[in-house]
Design a protein around this motif. Structure first.
Motif, PDB file in Angstrom:
ATOM      1  N   CYS A 168       0.846  -1.517   0.192  1.00  0.00           N
ATOM      2  CA  CYS A 168      -0.328   0.203  -0.063  1.00  0.00           C
ATOM      3  C   CYS A 168       0.700   1.744  -0.318  1.00  0.00           C
ATOM      4  O   CYS A 168       1.922   1.769   0.469  1.00  0.00           O
ATOM      5  CB  CYS A 168      -1.030  -0.002   1.240  1.00  0.00           C
ATOM      6  N   ASN A 169       0.411   2.250  -0.753  1.00  0.00           N
ATOM      7  CA  ASN A 169       1.454   3.723  -1.133  1.00  0.00           C
ATOM      8  C   ASN A 169       0.430   4.907  -0.613  1.00  0.00           C
ATOM      9  O   ASN A 169      -0.607   4.929  -0.992  1.00  0.00           O
ATOM     10  CB  ASN A 169       2.213   3.622  -1.875  1.00  0.00           C
ATOM     11  N   ASP A 170       0.391   5.874   0.404  1.00  0.00           N
ATOM     12  CA  ASP A 170       0.013   7.185   0.426  1.00  0.00           C
ATOM     13  C   ASP A 170       0.507   7.836  -1.361  1.00  0.00           C
ATOM     14  O   ASP A 170       1.670   8.724  -1.465  1.00  0.00           O
ATOM     15  CB  ASP A 170       0.964   7.839   1.244  1.00  0.00           C
ATOM     16  N   VAL A 171      -0.511   8.205  -1.844  1.00  0.00           N
ATOM     17  CA  VAL A 171      -0.797   8.365  -3.399  1.00  0.00           C
ATOM     18  C   VAL A 171      -0.969   9.958  -2.868  1.00  0.00           C
ATOM     19  O   VAL A 171      -0.617  10.611  -4.156  1.00  0.00           O
ATOM     20  CB  VAL A 171      -1.003   8.220  -4.131  1.00  0.00           C
ATOM     21  N   SER A 172      -0.877  10.591  -1.600  1.00  0.00           N
ATOM     22  CA  SER A 172      -0.569  11.752  -1.945  1.00  0.00           C
ATOM     23  C   SER A 172      -0.093  12.402  -1.747  1.00  0.00           C
ATOM     24  O   SER A 172       0.703  13.558  -1.868  1.00  0.00           O
ATOM     25  CB  SER A 172      -1.878  12.124  -0.194  1.00  0.00           C
ATOM     26  N   ARG A 173       1.393  11.511  -1.676  1.00  0.00           N
ATOM     27  CA  ARG A 173       2.785  12.641  -1.903  1.00  0.00           C
ATOM     28  C   ARG A 173       3.355  11.827  -2.924  1.00  0.00           C
ATOM     29  O   ARG A 173       2.350  11.587  -3.711  1.00  0.00           O
ATOM     30  CB  ARG A 173       3.947  11.247  -0.259  1.00  0.00           C
ATOM     31  N   SER A 174       3.996  13.244  -3.202  1.00  0.00           N
ATOM     32  CA  SER A 174       3.899  13.697  -4.377  1.00  0.00           C
ATOM     33  C   SER A 174       5.702  13.272  -4.860  1.00  0.00           C
ATOM     34  O   SER A 174       6.004  13.318  -6.313  1.00  0.00           O
ATOM     35  CB  SER A 174       4.326  14.817  -4.595  1.00  0.00           C
ATOM     36  N   ASP A 175       6.365  12.743  -4.422  1.00  0.00           N
ATOM     37  CA  ASP A 175       7.924  12.737  -4.076  1.00  0.00           C
ATOM     38  C   ASP A 175       7.437  10.963  -4.776  1.00  0.00           C
ATOM     39  O   ASP A 175       8.708  10.119  -4.752  1.00  0.00           O
ATOM     40  CB  ASP A 175       8.499  12.271  -3.054  1.00  0.00           C
ATOM     41  N   ILE A 176       6.637  10.716  -4.678  1.00  0.00           N
ATOM     42  CA  ILE A 176       6.652   8.734  -4.839  1.00  0.00           C
ATOM     43  C   ILE A 176       5.610   8.413  -5.741  1.00  0.00           C
ATOM     44  O   ILE A 176       4.407   9.342  -5.838  1.00  0.00           O
ATOM     45  CB  ILE A 176       6.487   7.955  -3.450  1.00  0.00           C
ATOM     46  N   GLY A 177       5.429   6.925  -5.897  1.00  0.00           N
ATOM     47  CA  GLY A 177       4.095   6.506  -6.534  1.00  0.00           C
ATOM     48  C   GLY A 177       4.245   6.840  -7.952  1.00  0.00           C
ATOM     49  O   GLY A 177       4.822   7.562  -8.783  1.00  0.00           O
ATOM     50  N   PHE A 178       2.881   6.805  -8.767  1.00  0.00           N
ATOM     51  CA  PHE A 178       3.034   6.906  -9.829  1.00  0.00           C
ATOM     52  C   PHE A 178       3.176   7.008 -11.299  1.00  0.00           C
ATOM     53  O   PHE A 178       4.483   5.831 -11.237  1.00  0.00           O
ATOM     54  CB  PHE A 178       1.722   7.989  -9.766  1.00  0.00           C
ATOM     55  N   ALA A 179       3.730   8.223 -11.894  1.00  0.00           N
ATOM     56  CA  ALA A 179       4.396   7.502 -12.707  1.00  0.00           C
ATOM     57  C   ALA A 179       6.111   7.823 -12.648  1.00  0.00           C
ATOM     58  O   ALA A 179       7.441   8.194 -13.248  1.00  0.00           O
ATOM     59  CB  ALA A 179       4.591   8.892 -13.436  1.00  0.00           C
ATOM     60  N   SER A 180       6.201   8.479 -10.780  1.00  0.00           N
ATOM     61  CA  SER A 180       7.967   8.056 -10.715  1.00  0.00           C
ATOM     62  C   SER A 180       8.702   7.027 -11.134  1.00  0.00           C
ATOM     63  O   SER A 180       7.996   6.111 -10.701  1.00  0.00           O
ATOM     64  CB  SER A 180       7.631   8.623  -9.137  1.00  0.00           C
ATOM     65  N   ASP A 181       9.609   7.806 -10.475  1.00  0.00           N
ATOM     66  CA  ASP A 181      11.016   6.140 -10.301  1.00  0.00           C
ATOM     67  C   ASP A 181      11.196   5.768  -9.250  1.00  0.00           C
ATOM     68  O   ASP A 181      11.717   4.635  -8.635  1.00  0.00           O
ATOM     69  CB  ASP A 181      12.413   6.490 -11.470  1.00  0.00           C
ATOM     70  N   GLU A 182      10.527   6.282  -7.649  1.00  0.00           N
ATOM     71  CA  GLU A 182      10.566   5.383  -6.712  1.00  0.00           C
ATOM     72  C   GLU A 182       9.559   5.833  -6.294  1.00  0.00           C
ATOM     73  O   GLU A 182       8.813   6.110  -6.574  1.00  0.00           O
ATOM     74  CB  GLU A 182      11.435   6.740  -5.941  1.00  0.00           C
ATOM     75  N   ASN A 183       9.341   4.551  -5.108  1.00  0.00           N
ATOM     76  CA  ASN A 183       7.645   4.600  -4.409  1.00  0.00           C
ATOM     77  C   ASN A 183       8.352   4.059  -2.711  1.00  0.00           C
ATOM     78  O   ASN A 183       9.612   4.129  -2.553  1.00  0.00           O
ATOM     79  CB  ASN A 183       7.366   3.428  -4.676  1.00  0.00           C
ATOM     80  N   ALA A 184       7.974   4.130  -1.724  1.00  0.00           N
ATOM     81  CA  ALA A 184       7.442   3.899  -0.789  1.00  0.00           C
ATOM     82  C   ALA A 184       5.854   2.974  -0.051  1.00  0.00           C
ATOM     83  O   ALA A 184       5.400   3.417  -0.614  1.00  0.00           O
ATOM     84  CB  ALA A 184       8.131   4.919   0.048  1.00  0.00           C
ATOM     85  N   MET A 185       6.557   1.574   0.429  1.00  0.00           N
ATOM     86  CA  MET A 185       5.230   1.238   1.005  1.00  0.00           C
ATOM     87  C   MET A 185       5.026   0.708   1.765  1.00  0.00           C
ATOM     88  O   MET A 185       6.770   0.012   3.048  1.00  0.00           O
ATOM     89  CB  MET A 185       4.961   0.292  -0.416  1.00  0.00           C
ATOM     90  N   THR A 186       4.251   0.152   2.511  1.00  0.00           N
ATOM     91  CA  THR A 186       3.029  -0.394   3.225  1.00  0.00           C
ATOM     92  C   THR A 186       2.950  -2.208   2.819  1.00  0.00           C
ATOM     93  O   THR A 186       2.288  -1.988   2.398  1.00  0.00           O
ATOM     94  CB  THR A 186       3.260   0.164   4.665  1.00  0.00           C
ATOM     95  N   LEU A 187       3.411  -3.050   3.798  1.00  0.00           N
ATOM     96  CA  LEU A 187       2.574  -4.278   3.256  1.00  0.00           C
ATOM     97  C   LEU A 187       2.154  -4.670   4.609  1.00  0.00           C
ATOM     98  O   LEU A 187       2.596  -4.281   6.004  1.00  0.00           O
ATOM     99  CB  LEU A 187       4.055  -5.683   3.058  1.00  0.00           C
ATOM    100  N   PHE A 188       0.508  -5.232   4.402  1.00  0.00           N
ATOM    101  CA  PHE A 188       0.624  -5.865   5.334  1.00  0.00           C
ATOM    102  C   PHE A 188       0.154  -7.268   5.138  1.00  0.00           C
ATOM    103  O   PHE A 188      -0.269  -7.598   4.234  1.00  0.00           O
ATOM    104  CB  PHE A 188      -0.922  -5.191   5.676  1.00  0.00           C
ATOM    105  N   PHE A 189      -0.351  -8.295   5.404  1.00  0.00           N
ATOM    106  CA  PHE A 189       0.341  -9.487   6.036  1.00  0.00           C
ATOM    107  C   PHE A 189      -1.791 -10.027   6.665  1.00  0.00           C
ATOM    108  O   PHE A 189      -2.174  -9.706   7.373  1.00  0.00           O
ATOM    109  CB  PHE A 189       1.033 -10.753   5.892  1.00  0.00           C
ATOM    110  N   ALA A 190      -2.321 -11.531   5.365  1.00  0.00           N
ATOM    111  CA  ALA A 190      -2.876 -12.129   6.099  1.00  0.00           C
ATOM    112  C   ALA A 190      -2.864 -12.949   7.662  1.00  0.00           C
ATOM    113  O   ALA A 190      -1.820 -12.854   7.271  1.00  0.00           O
ATOM    114  CB  ALA A 190      -3.644 -13.041   4.891  1.00  0.00           C
ATOM    115  N   GLU A 191      -3.949 -12.992   8.314  1.00  0.00           N
ATOM    116  CA  GLU A 191      -3.505 -13.272   9.768  1.00  0.00           C
ATOM    117  C   GLU A 191      -3.126 -14.231   9.559  1.00  0.00           C
ATOM    118  O   GLU A 191      -2.255 -15.114  10.798  1.00  0.00           O
ATOM    119  CB  GLU A 191      -5.339 -13.618  10.550  1.00  0.00           C
ATOM    120  N   GLN A 192      -3.265 -15.371   8.917  1.00  0.00           N
ATOM    121  CA  GLN A 192      -1.639 -17.174   9.469  1.00  0.00           C
ATOM    122  C   GLN A 192      -0.846 -16.696   8.813  1.00  0.00           C
ATOM    123  O   GLN A 192       0.274 -16.966   9.156  1.00  0.00           O
ATOM    124  CB  GLN A 192      -2.781 -17.700   7.993  1.00  0.00           C
ATOM    125  N   TYR A 193      -0.094 -15.798   9.011  1.00  0.00           N
ATOM    126  CA  TYR A 193       0.832 -15.209   8.592  1.00  0.00           C
ATOM    127  C   TYR A 193       1.651 -14.678   9.608  1.00  0.00           C
ATOM    128  O   TYR A 193       1.232 -13.754  10.735  1.00  0.00           O
ATOM    129  CB  TYR A 193       1.756 -14.141   6.601  1.00  0.00           C
TER     130      TYR A 193
END
Ligand code: C5P
Length: 222
Positions: A168-193
């Motif tokens: 999941c990424n926060d697309v309100s940040r203009s420095d990451i995501g969409f057409a950018s070459d950089e990204n930052a994200m948070t991973l969430f896992f299902a309960e069994q992990y």
């Protein structure tokens, strides 16, 4: 024989936008560039996986070693995803699928007439959720782009779409995501992990792709 964290795994990745026809010359689409999906495809191949990209129209070269199926609409993307599900171990949905398509695609170019034109839209199928409901279900990875309540919305999608992991990424940040070459994200896992949450700090999309591969391999090992 291949080596690496994903050796022997067949990974299917949806990427890019979809294009929903209005008439023979017009369509509805979005600004997705496909960069994140293509970077993940390259990272999976480097980790020893057999990789198939099911790609909407983008202007990116196919990563070395990756098989690519070109599609236009969400319905086409779903058809090819369903065709591959039995042979798939990991399904990664990065595509920006159009939520709606035109209800009645015009057979001929629509001529301009009055000041208003109404085009009725109907909901497209949810590709990742449909694949997650199949009898032979791969390890399912989804993406979520949010501008607020990031954790709450991401966890909601993890459950309703029956995913194993959501990036999941926060697309309100203009420095990451969409057409950018950089990204930052948070991973969430299902309960069994064992792992519930993991932060991938800002880095190139290629580096993020590598870290994502490591997280998937760790979860698969459970
Ligand atoms: O619900 P939302 O569009 O925010 O969910 C995003 C996730 O669901 C992404 O992984 C995207 O590729 C996938 N998706 C899909 N089919 C749709 C809509 C979203 O596979 N019709």
């Amino acid at each position: 024989e291949k080596f690496g964290l994903l050796a022997g795994q067949h990974v299917v990745i949806t990427a890019g936008p979809t294009r929903e026809a209005i008439d023979p010359v017009r369509y509805i689409s979005n600004h997705s560039t496909g960069k994140m999906g293509y970077a993940i495809a390259a990272a999976c191949y480097a980790a020893g996986a057999d990789v198939t990209l099911i790609s909407g129209p983008v202007s990116l070269p196919t990563p070395n070693g990756v098989k690519r199926i070109n599609v236009q609409s969400a319905q086409e993307m779903l058809k090819h995803s369903l065709d591959l599900v039995d042979a798939c171990d990991v399904f990664i949905a990065t595509a920006a699928v159009a939520d709606y398509r035109v209800a009645q695609v015009a057979e001929h170019k629509i001529k301009k007439a009055g000041d208003e034109l109404n085009v009725a839209l109907i909901k497209n199928p949810d590709i990742v959720a449909t694949i997650a409901q199949q009898a032979k279900r791969p390890f399912m990875v989804g993406f979520a782009a949010e501008t607020q309540n990031v954790e709450e919305y991401a966890k909601g999608k993890l459950k309703t779409k029956r995913l194993d992991m959501i990036a999941c990424n926060d697309v309100s940040r203009s420095d990451i995501g969409f057409a950018s070459d950089e990204n930052a994200m948070t991973l969430f896992f299902a309960e069994q992990y064992a792992m519930q949450k993991q932060e991938l700090v800002k880095a190139s999309k290629l580096e993020i792709g590598k870290q994502l591969v490591e997280a998937i391999a760790a979860a698969l090992a459970k």
